[in-house]
Design a protein around this motif. Structure first.
Motif, mmCIF file in Angstrom:
data_model
loop_
_atom_site.group_PDB
_atom_site.id
_atom_site.type_symbol
_atom_site.label_atom_id
_atom_site.label_comp_id
_atom_site.label_asym_id
_atom_site.label_seq_id
_atom_site.Cartn_x
_atom_site.Cartn_y
_atom_site.Cartn_z
ATOM 1 N N SER A 120 -21.312 10.812 -12.460
ATOM 2 C CA SER A 120 -21.654 9.469 -12.939
ATOM 3 C C SER A 120 -23.161 9.270 -13.055
ATOM 4 C CB SER A 120 -21.083 8.413 -11.990
ATOM 5 O OG SER A 120 -19.684 8.508 -11.897
ATOM 6 N N LEU B 16 -26.408 6.543 -14.861
ATOM 7 C CA LEU B 16 -26.956 5.484 -15.695
ATOM 8 C C LEU B 16 -28.063 6.128 -16.521
ATOM 9 C CD1 LEU B 16 -27.454 2.543 -16.617
ATOM 10 C CD2 LEU B 16 -29.005 2.306 -14.653
ATOM 11 N N ASN C 263 -28.935 0.757 -22.278
ATOM 12 C CA ASN C 263 -28.361 1.141 -20.982
ATOM 13 C C ASN C 263 -26.987 1.751 -21.229
ATOM 14 O OD1 ASN C 263 -30.519 0.047 -19.420
ATOM 15 N ND2 ASN C 263 -29.646 -2.004 -19.682
ATOM 16 N N LEU D 240 -23.782 4.129 -19.505
ATOM 17 C CA LEU D 240 -23.137 4.744 -18.345
ATOM 18 C C LEU D 240 -22.341 5.965 -18.795
ATOM 19 C CD1 LEU D 240 -21.787 1.624 -16.391
ATOM 20 C CD2 LEU D 240 -23.705 3.090 -15.733
ATOM 21 N N PRO E 257 -18.701 6.537 -15.452
ATOM 22 C CA PRO E 257 -18.925 5.718 -14.254
ATOM 23 C C PRO E 257 -17.691 5.685 -13.364
ATOM 24 C CG PRO E 257 -18.535 4.320 -16.162
ATOM 25 C CD PRO E 257 -18.653 5.723 -16.684
ATOM 26 N N LEU F 241 -25.647 -4.083 -11.582
ATOM 27 C CA LEU F 241 -25.953 -3.281 -12.760
ATOM 28 C C LEU F 241 -26.478 -4.180 -13.882
ATOM 29 C CD1 LEU F 241 -22.839 -0.913 -12.956
ATOM 30 C CD2 LEU F 241 -25.201 -0.169 -12.637
ATOM 31 N N ILE G 75 -24.716 -3.453 -19.977
ATOM 32 C CA ILE G 75 -24.496 -2.076 -20.415
ATOM 33 C C ILE G 75 -24.164 -2.061 -21.908
ATOM 34 C CG2 ILE G 75 -23.120 0.008 -20.097
ATOM 35 C CD1 ILE G 75 -24.913 -0.674 -17.705
ATOM 36 N N VAL H 148 -20.572 2.637 -22.655
ATOM 37 C CA VAL H 148 -19.997 3.501 -21.622
ATOM 38 C C VAL H 148 -19.367 4.685 -22.332
ATOM 39 C CG1 VAL H 148 -18.268 3.721 -19.798
ATOM 40 C CG2 VAL H 148 -19.555 1.589 -20.037
ATOM 41 N N THR I 26 -13.418 0.465 -11.055
ATOM 42 C CA THR I 26 -14.745 0.462 -11.681
ATOM 43 C C THR I 26 -14.716 -0.279 -13.007
ATOM 44 O OG1 THR I 26 -15.343 2.560 -10.633
ATOM 45 C CG2 THR I 26 -16.589 1.924 -12.587
ATOM 46 N N ILE J 158 -16.988 -3.559 -14.142
ATOM 47 C CA ILE J 158 -18.071 -3.506 -15.140
ATOM 48 C C ILE J 158 -17.723 -4.151 -16.480
ATOM 49 C CG2 ILE J 158 -18.994 -1.387 -14.117
ATOM 50 C CD1 ILE J 158 -17.848 0.171 -16.528
#
Length: 377
Positions: A119, A121, A128, A130, A133, A161, A164, A167, A181, A185
Motif C-alpha cells: 500500500s 500514497l 493524490n 492510492l 490501499p 487522508l 484522493i 485509487v 478500507t 475512504i
C-alpha cells in the motif's frame, strides 16, 4: 441399545454437517466483505479480452495449477501447522507518523509514502493516488480467519487522508482489496482504476459505477497529466471458493512527463517484465513484489532473487521490495525477502531502496540512503 446410540450419534453428525453447510452458504452469499459476483451479462462483455476464455481470466501460460481437493487440504494443513521461526517481528513495527496538513498541501515533485505490504500514497503532478490501499488489521474476510498485521498503527489514519484523486488496485485478494478500507475512504475518492471485473466488489460496497474504470492489460487512461497503464502480471484472483479467476489481475505503469513508476502487484516471474520494460521503461522506481513466496507456489509469487531480476527486466533505475513487512502469508522468516533480494541485487548491479513504513520517498532521488531498520527486529 448400541444401535440406538449409533443412530443418535450419526444423526447428530448429519445435523452438524448440515448446519455447517448452511452457515457456509449464508456467509458465502451475504457476508459483505466477500464482495460482489460477476454476472452472466458482464462475463459476456469480458469475452472480448484475450485473457478471458472458458468463462474465466487466464495467465499467458497455464498457471496456477488447479489443485485437487486433497492437494488443497494438504496445502492448508502445511500452512496452518508449520511453525515458522521469526515468522513475525519480535514486536509491532514502529511507523513514521505523517502530518496530515502537510500531506494535504503538498504539490511539489513526485513523492511516495509506504503504508506497509503493498500500500502506498503517491503524490504526483498535484494528484493524490492510492495504490492497493489496505489499512485493515487482518487480510481475510473475517478477523478470526487470519493473523494481524505487523504494524498496528498507520503513518496516517484513514480519516486524516487528503482528498484522493484516484485509487488503483492490482487484484482482488484480501491483502490488497479490503472492505473496511473501502468504506473508510470512499467519501474521499474521486475515481477508481482497476483490472477487468474488480469493479463488481466496489459496486457491492456502494461505489457508483461511473466512478470506476476497468482496464484490460495494455489499456491506458489519462488522469490529468498522468498516464495510467494496466499491464500484465502472472497471478490469480478470487474472494470466495467459487469465484476464482472471475476478475482480472495486473500490474500498473504510472507515468508523468518527467517521472515514471512501475507497480508490479502480485506476480510470479515471467516474460511480461521484459515486455513492460521495453515498452514503457526505463522507470525511476519499480515497486516489486518480494514476499509471501514458497516452493509450493512458485508461479504466482516471485522468489527474492527473481524480484531483483525482474527489476532489471523492467529497466528500473531502482527497485523497492514490497509485499513484505506487513503480514505473515507464507512460511519464510519475515526478514528473508529483504536480505535475499539485496544480496542478488548487488550481483546484478540493481539499486534497492528499503524505507521504513511512513518514510517519504522522493521518486527521482538517486542519492537517498535508508538504514537497515529491520536488522534487530
Amino acid at each position: 441399545m448400541l444401535k440406538r446410540i449409533l443412530r443418535k450419534v450419526l444423526g447428530a453428525f448429519v445435523i452438524l454437517i448440515g448446519l455447517l453447510i448452511v452457515a457456509y452458504l449464508l456467509f458465502n452469499n451475504f457476508y459483505p466483505s466477500l464482495g460482489g459476483d460477476v454476472s452472466k451479462e458482464r462475463r459476456q462483455v469480458y469475452e472480448v479480452s484475450p485473457q478471458f476464455k472458458d468463462g474465466k481470466f487466464n495467465n499467458s501460460k497455464a498457471v496456477p495449477k488447479d489443485l485437487s481437493f486433497g492437494e488443497t487440504l494438504d496445502l492448508a494443513y502445511k500452512f496452518f501447522t508449520t511453525e515458522v521461526k521469526n515468522g513475525r517481528p519480535k514486536e509491532d513495527l514502529e511507523v513514521l507518523k505523517l502530518d496530515s496538513d502537510r500531506v494535504a498541501a503538498y504539490k511539489s515533485q513526485t513523492k511516495m509514502v509506504w503504508f506497509g505490504h503493498s500500500s502506498f500514497l503517491l503524490q504526483m503532478e498535484g494528484k493524490n493516488i492510492l495504490l492497493d490501499p489496505m489499512f485493515g488489521m487482518v487480510p481475510a474476510p473475517h478477523p478470526w480467519l487470519g493473523d494481524e498485521r505487523f504494524n498496528k498503527e498507520m503513518p496516517l489514519d484513514i480519516e486524516k487522508l487528503p482528498q484522493i484523486d484516484a485509487v488503483i488496485f492490482s487484484h482482488d485478494h484480501y491483502d490488497h482489496l479490503d472492505y473496511e478500507t473501502i468504506l473508510g475512504i470512499k467519501d474521499k475518492v474521486e475515481h477508481y482504476f482497476v483490472p477487468l471485473g474488480l469493479g463488481v466488489h466496489l459496486e457491492a460496497w456502494g461505489i457508483s459505477s461511473d466512478k470506476i474504470t476497468e482496464l484490460d492489460w495494455w489499456q491506458e487512461e489519462e488522469l490529468g497529466d498522468i498516464t495510467l497503464v494496466c499491464t500484465p502480471a502472472q497471478h490469480f484472483s478470487g474472494r470466495k471458493l467459487n469465484n476464482g479467476q472471475s476478475t482480472l489481475w495486473g500490474s500498473w505503469v504510472v507515468k508523468s512527463v518527467s517521472e515514471s513508476i512501475y507497480f508490479s502487484g502480485d506476480s510470479g516471474y515471467a516474460p511480461h517484465f521484459k515486455e513492460i520494460g521495453e515498452k514503457y521503461g526505463p522507470f525511476d522506481l519499480a515497486l516489486m513484489e518480494c514476499g509471501q513466496y514458497d516452493k509450493m507456489w512458485p508461479d504466482i509469487h516471485m522468489m527474492p532473487e527473481e524480484t531483483a531480476q525482474a527489476g532489471l527486466d523492467v529497466r528500473a533505475k531502482k527497485i523497492m521490495p514490497i509485499h513484505w513487512a506487513g503480514f505473515k502469508l507464507a512460511l519464510h522468516d519475515w526478514k528473508d525477502p529483504i536480505i535475499r533480494v539485496r544480496k542478488k541485487a548487488i550481483e546484478l548491479n540493481v539499486k534497492v531502496i528499503a524505507p521504513r513504513i511512513g518514510q517519504e520517498i522522493m521518486v527521482a532521488d538517486s542519492l537517498g540512503t535508508y538504514p537497515n531498520w529491520w536488522k534487530d527486529l
